[in-house]
Design a protein around this motif. Structure first.
Motif, PDB file in Angstrom:
ATOM      1  N   ALA A   1       0.801  -1.223   0.000  1.00  0.00           N
ATOM      2  CA  ALA A   1       0.000   0.000   0.000  1.00  0.00           C
ATOM      3  C   ALA A   1       0.830   1.267   0.000  1.00  0.00           C
ATOM      4  O   ALA A   1       0.320   2.349  -0.313  1.00  0.00           O
ATOM      5  CB  ALA A   1      -0.933   0.014   1.215  1.00  0.00           C
ATOM      6  N   SER A   2       2.123   1.193   0.345  1.00  0.00           N
ATOM      7  CA  SER A   2       2.961   2.385   0.396  1.00  0.00           C
ATOM      8  C   SER A   2       4.366   2.045  -0.078  1.00  0.00           C
ATOM      9  O   SER A   2       4.793   0.882  -0.025  1.00  0.00           O
ATOM     10  CB  SER A   2       3.009   2.975   1.806  1.00  0.00           C
ATOM     11  N   LEU A   3       5.082   3.058  -0.538  1.00  0.00           N
ATOM     12  CA  LEU A   3       6.412   2.879  -1.101  1.00  0.00           C
ATOM     13  C   LEU A   3       7.389   3.881  -0.495  1.00  0.00           C
ATOM     14  O   LEU A   3       7.012   5.019  -0.175  1.00  0.00           O
ATOM     15  CB  LEU A   3       6.380   3.070  -2.623  1.00  0.00           C
ATOM     16  N   LYS A   4       8.652   3.470  -0.387  1.00  0.00           N
ATOM     17  CA  LYS A   4       9.728   4.378   0.044  1.00  0.00           C
ATOM     18  C   LYS A   4      10.254   5.107  -1.191  1.00  0.00           C
ATOM     19  O   LYS A   4      10.703   4.473  -2.150  1.00  0.00           O
ATOM     20  CB  LYS A   4      10.847   3.587   0.710  1.00  0.00           C
ATOM     21  N   VAL A   5      10.189   6.424  -1.160  1.00  0.00           N
ATOM     22  CA  VAL A   5      10.618   7.227  -2.301  1.00  0.00           C
ATOM     23  C   VAL A   5      11.565   8.322  -1.840  1.00  0.00           C
ATOM     24  O   VAL A   5      11.615   8.673  -0.651  1.00  0.00           O
ATOM     25  CB  VAL A   5       9.404   7.861  -3.022  1.00  0.00           C
ATOM     26  N   HIS A   6      12.320   8.870  -2.792  1.00  0.00           N
ATOM     27  CA  HIS A   6      13.184  10.006  -2.488  1.00  0.00           C
ATOM     28  C   HIS A   6      12.341  11.262  -2.269  1.00  0.00           C
ATOM     29  O   HIS A   6      11.315  11.465  -2.941  1.00  0.00           O
ATOM     30  CB  HIS A   6      14.177  10.247  -3.627  1.00  0.00           C
ATOM     31  N   ARG A   7      12.781  12.083  -1.340  1.00  0.00           N
ATOM     32  CA  ARG A   7      12.114  13.367  -1.115  1.00  0.00           C
ATOM     33  C   ARG A   7      12.086  14.172  -2.404  1.00  0.00           C
ATOM     34  O   ARG A   7      13.039  14.167  -3.166  1.00  0.00           O
ATOM     35  CB  ARG A   7      12.869  14.152  -0.032  1.00  0.00           C
ATOM     36  N   ARG A   8      10.984  14.854  -2.645  1.00  0.00           N
ATOM     37  CA  ARG A   8      10.884  15.664  -3.855  1.00  0.00           C
ATOM     38  C   ARG A   8      11.844  16.844  -3.781  1.00  0.00           C
ATOM     39  O   ARG A   8      11.916  17.540  -2.762  1.00  0.00           O
ATOM     40  CB  ARG A   8       9.460  16.185  -4.042  1.00  0.00           C
ATOM     41  N   LEU A   9      12.570  17.053  -4.855  1.00  0.00           N
ATOM     42  CA  LEU A   9      13.439  18.223  -4.921  1.00  0.00           C
ATOM     43  C   LEU A   9      12.610  19.499  -4.866  1.00  0.00           C
ATOM     44  O   LEU A   9      11.510  19.573  -5.415  1.00  0.00           O
ATOM     45  CB  LEU A   9      14.247  18.213  -6.216  1.00  0.00           C
ATOM     46  N   LYS A  10      13.169  20.520  -4.230  1.00  0.00           N
ATOM     47  CA  LYS A  10      12.581  21.855  -4.259  1.00  0.00           C
ATOM     48  C   LYS A  10      13.288  22.646  -5.364  1.00  0.00           C
ATOM     49  O   LYS A  10      14.504  22.824  -5.307  1.00  0.00           O
ATOM     50  CB  LYS A  10      12.730  22.555  -2.908  1.00  0.00           C
ATOM     51  N   VAL A  11      12.524  23.088  -6.341  1.00  0.00           N
ATOM     52  CA  VAL A  11      13.091  23.769  -7.500  1.00  0.00           C
ATOM     53  C   VAL A  11      12.495  25.173  -7.583  1.00  0.00           C
ATOM     54  O   VAL A  11      11.276  25.336  -7.704  1.00  0.00           O
ATOM     55  CB  VAL A  11      12.806  23.001  -8.802  1.00  0.00           C
ATOM     56  N   ALA A  12      13.357  26.182  -7.515  1.00  0.00           N
ATOM     57  CA  ALA A  12      12.938  27.569  -7.650  1.00  0.00           C
ATOM     58  C   ALA A  12      13.092  28.005  -9.102  1.00  0.00           C
ATOM     59  O   ALA A  12      14.069  27.641  -9.764  1.00  0.00           O
ATOM     60  CB  ALA A  12      13.761  28.478  -6.740  1.00  0.00           C
ATOM     61  N   ILE A  13      12.125  28.762  -9.604  1.00  0.00           N
ATOM     62  CA  ILE A  13      12.204  29.277 -10.960  1.00  0.00           C
ATOM     63  C   ILE A  13      11.977  30.785 -10.947  1.00  0.00           C
ATOM     64  O   ILE A  13      11.218  31.310 -10.120  1.00  0.00           O
ATOM     65  CB  ILE A  13      11.179  28.607 -11.904  1.00  0.00           C
ATOM     66  N   LEU A  14      12.661  31.470 -11.850  1.00  0.00           N
ATOM     67  CA  LEU A  14      12.447  32.904 -12.019  1.00  0.00           C
ATOM     68  C   LEU A  14      12.745  33.293 -13.458  1.00  0.00           C
ATOM     69  O   LEU A  14      13.481  32.607 -14.171  1.00  0.00           O
ATOM     70  CB  LEU A  14      13.289  33.722 -11.042  1.00  0.00           C
ATOM     71  N   SER A  15      12.153  34.397 -13.879  1.00  0.00           N
ATOM     72  CA  SER A  15      12.424  34.965 -15.200  1.00  0.00           C
ATOM     73  C   SER A  15      13.063  36.325 -15.009  1.00  0.00           C
ATOM     74  O   SER A  15      12.652  37.103 -14.140  1.00  0.00           O
ATOM     75  CB  SER A  15      11.138  35.107 -16.008  1.00  0.00           C
ATOM     76  N   SER A  16      14.067  36.616 -15.822  1.00  0.00           N
ATOM     77  CA  SER A  16      14.807  37.868 -15.719  1.00  0.00           C
ATOM     78  C   SER A  16      14.611  38.693 -16.976  1.00  0.00           C
ATOM     79  O   SER A  16      14.774  38.187 -18.089  1.00  0.00           O
ATOM     80  CB  SER A  16      16.302  37.575 -15.500  1.00  0.00           C
ATOM     81  N   GLY A  17      14.255  39.969 -16.796  1.00  0.00           N
ATOM     82  CA  GLY A  17      14.142  40.856 -17.955  1.00  0.00           C
ATOM     83  C   GLY A  17      13.200  42.010 -17.711  1.00  0.00           C
ATOM     84  O   GLY A  17      12.080  41.818 -17.232  1.00  0.00           O
ATOM     85  N   ASP A  18      13.634  43.231 -18.023  1.00  0.00           N
ATOM     86  CA  ASP A  18      12.784  44.408 -17.859  1.00  0.00           C
ATOM     87  C   ASP A  18      11.608  44.409 -18.829  1.00  0.00           C
ATOM     88  O   ASP A  18      10.610  45.093 -18.602  1.00  0.00           O
ATOM     89  CB  ASP A  18      13.617  45.683 -18.073  1.00  0.00           C
ATOM     90  N   GLU A  19      11.719  43.654 -19.905  1.00  0.00           N
ATOM     91  CA  GLU A  19      10.663  43.643 -20.915  1.00  0.00           C
ATOM     92  C   GLU A  19       9.515  42.717 -20.550  1.00  0.00           C
ATOM     93  O   GLU A  19       8.465  42.727 -21.215  1.00  0.00           O
ATOM     94  CB  GLU A  19      11.249  43.221 -22.270  1.00  0.00           C
ATOM     95  N   LEU A  20       9.657  41.922 -19.502  1.00  0.00           N
ATOM     96  CA  LEU A  20       8.663  40.905 -19.172  1.00  0.00           C
ATOM     97  C   LEU A  20       7.504  41.476 -18.362  1.00  0.00           C
ATOM     98  O   LEU A  20       7.692  42.326 -17.484  1.00  0.00           O
ATOM     99  CB  LEU A  20       9.318  39.763 -18.399  1.00  0.00           C
ATOM    100  N   ARG A  21       6.306  40.980 -18.656  1.00  0.00           N
ATOM    101  CA  ARG A  21       5.112  41.361 -17.913  1.00  0.00           C
ATOM    102  C   ARG A  21       4.388  40.090 -17.469  1.00  0.00           C
ATOM    103  O   ARG A  21       4.383  39.068 -18.160  1.00  0.00           O
ATOM    104  CB  ARG A  21       4.166  42.199 -18.777  1.00  0.00           C
TER     105      ARG A  21
END
Length: 440
Positions: free
Chosen positions: A196-216
């Motif tokens: 009923a249950s499985l041992k798994v690796h902890r989920r990675l925490k992934v941060a994302i961002l976009s860089s640019g003055d032109e972005l809205r």
């Protein structure tokens, strides 16, 4: 090319020329292995958790899944037909006649004996009687009614159409190996074993961002020269496919102070930071400067199209943490973001999260039309995999392959991979193809 990459835990990656794609992959894999080793030393037990099957899709199995039972649990029929003792069989076309003494259903075993001249009507999955070792499929019989059947001796061999206890899996054997990115079929297999249950690796925490003055952001008006930020939404979808924890750091303006603050904030929360934009050679691209302050970075120009400018490195631990943060600085063009993610980031994330298989599935197909290509770089062309009238797999491009044409990715279901030394492609040539998605 030689001496393009020099790396140790205490020194940056140094690059002097454009890397081949394979060299870039090797550099990333080497650094990820270092981070994995450091992580195991710091907190190996804390990187594993137990989840129920309904939470396990696209998680990475941390321990071999051992079967607690034999599969099948007993000898059973592999066919709908008639079970009997095969000692009466021979190689002739003489017809054997057997008396039908009863019926065995899956989940309802037959209670009683089956004699030498007798047989038992049996359904797929039903337990084999102790005195039967062979099943003749019903469609192979010459005649069959409620009381007797007849069939030629050479229609079946002794022992056929019987599944033996433990034939698929034995108690204590690995049903699924550690490192598997769990698929629906794996969850079904675990459930069939009563797990009923499985041992798994902890989920990675992934941060994302976009860089640019032109972005809205969506919902904001577009003024002259501005564009909506699509990259964070593409990256969110790609990361959700891997079932990772996503930290959306939004849009960051093109100034060193804002970028530095965003990088420090991301490093305090995430195992991996993925930025898009700000990695070319423009005057307003500050990513290299910030990375040199906060960590080690190898800026490279990869001999590929699209996605030539890309940054990769590592942010040092911020105050109060002993965790280093893997960093990918992807190009700003929407197609280049997805190409570099598929070709570099996806594999690194899977590797860092404990997966044993990190590369996307590959196949080959026939080019429907000619493709222009200059030697000296690897190209990833967006394409549609199909099938010709002769049944052979075919592939055709989705049209214009510009790095800013997002529609070319939306219509595609694969990449055509044209190697570094490849020249022009003729219609009818066989090509390597990387599929976007799996089926099971």
């Amino acid at each position: 090319m030689t001496d393009l990459i020099q790396h140790s835990p205490n020194s940056p990656i140094l690059l002097t020329a454009s890397l081949h794609v394979d060299e870039a992959r090797k550099a990333i894999s080497n650094l990820v292995n270092e981070l994995i080793e450091e992580s195991h030393k710091l907190n190996s037990a804390g990187n594993i958790e137990s989840v129920t099957l309904d939470q396990a899709i696209n998680r990475i199995l941390a321990e071999d899944l051992l079967s607690p039972i034999d599969v099948p649990a007993a000898d059973n029929s592999a066919m709908d037909g008639f079970a009997f003792h095969g000692e009466c069989l021979g190689n002739s076309e003489d017809v054997i006649t057997l008396k039908v003494v009863g019926t065995a259903y899956a989940g309802k075993p037959y209670i009683g004996d089956v004699g030498p001249d007798e047989c038992l009507k049996i359904m797929t999955g039903a337990l084999m009687p102790h005195d039967c070792d062979t099943v003749i499929p019903q469609e192979f019989t010459e005649f069959a009614n409620e009381s007797t059947i007849g069939f030629k001796q050479n229609q079946v061999k002794r022992g056929e159409n019987r599944r033996l206890r433990g034939e698929d899996l034995q108690i204590g054997k690995a049903a699924v190996a550690a490192g598997r990115l769990l698929r629906p079929s794996d969850l079904g297999l675990a459930a069939s074993l009563g797990i009923a249950s499985l041992k798994v690796h902890r989920r990675l925490k992934v941060a994302i961002l976009s860089s640019g003055d032109e972005l809205r952001s969506l919902g904001q008006p577009l003024d002259t020269g501005s564009i909506y930020d699509s990259n964070r939404y593409s990256l969110t979808g790609l990361l959700n496919r891997l079932n990772l924890d996503i930290i959306d750091c939004g849009i960051v303006r093109d100034d060193p102070a804002s970028l530095k603050a965003a990088f420090i904030d991301a490093a305090s929360k995430a195992d991996v930071l993925i930025s898009s934009g700000g990695v070319s050679v423009g005057e307003a691209d500050f990513t290299k400067q910030i990375m040199q302050e906060l960590g080690d970075v190898g800026f490279w120009k990869i001999a590929m199209r699209p996605g030539r400018p890309m940054a990769f490195g590592m942010l040092k631990p911020v105050q109060g943490s002993n965790r280093k943060t893997l960093f990918f600085g992807l190009p700003g063009n929407p197609v280049a973001v997805m190409v570099t993610f598929y070709q570099f980031v996806r594999s690194a994330l899977l590797q860092l999260n404990g997966a044993s298989q990190t590369e996307p599935p590959m196949t080959q197909a026939i080019a429907e039309t000619p493709i222009r290509k200059k030697p000296g770089r690897t190209e990833f062309q967006r394409a549609i995999l199909g099938r010709g009238q002769d049944g052979k797999p075919t592939v055709k491009l989705t049209g214009s392959q510009g790095a800013g044409i997002l529609r070319s990715m939306s219509e595609a279901n694969c990449f055509v991979i044209l190697p570094h030394e490849q020249g022009n492609v003729a219609a009818g040539d066989w090509l390597d193809v990387a599929l976007f998605d799996g089926l099971l």
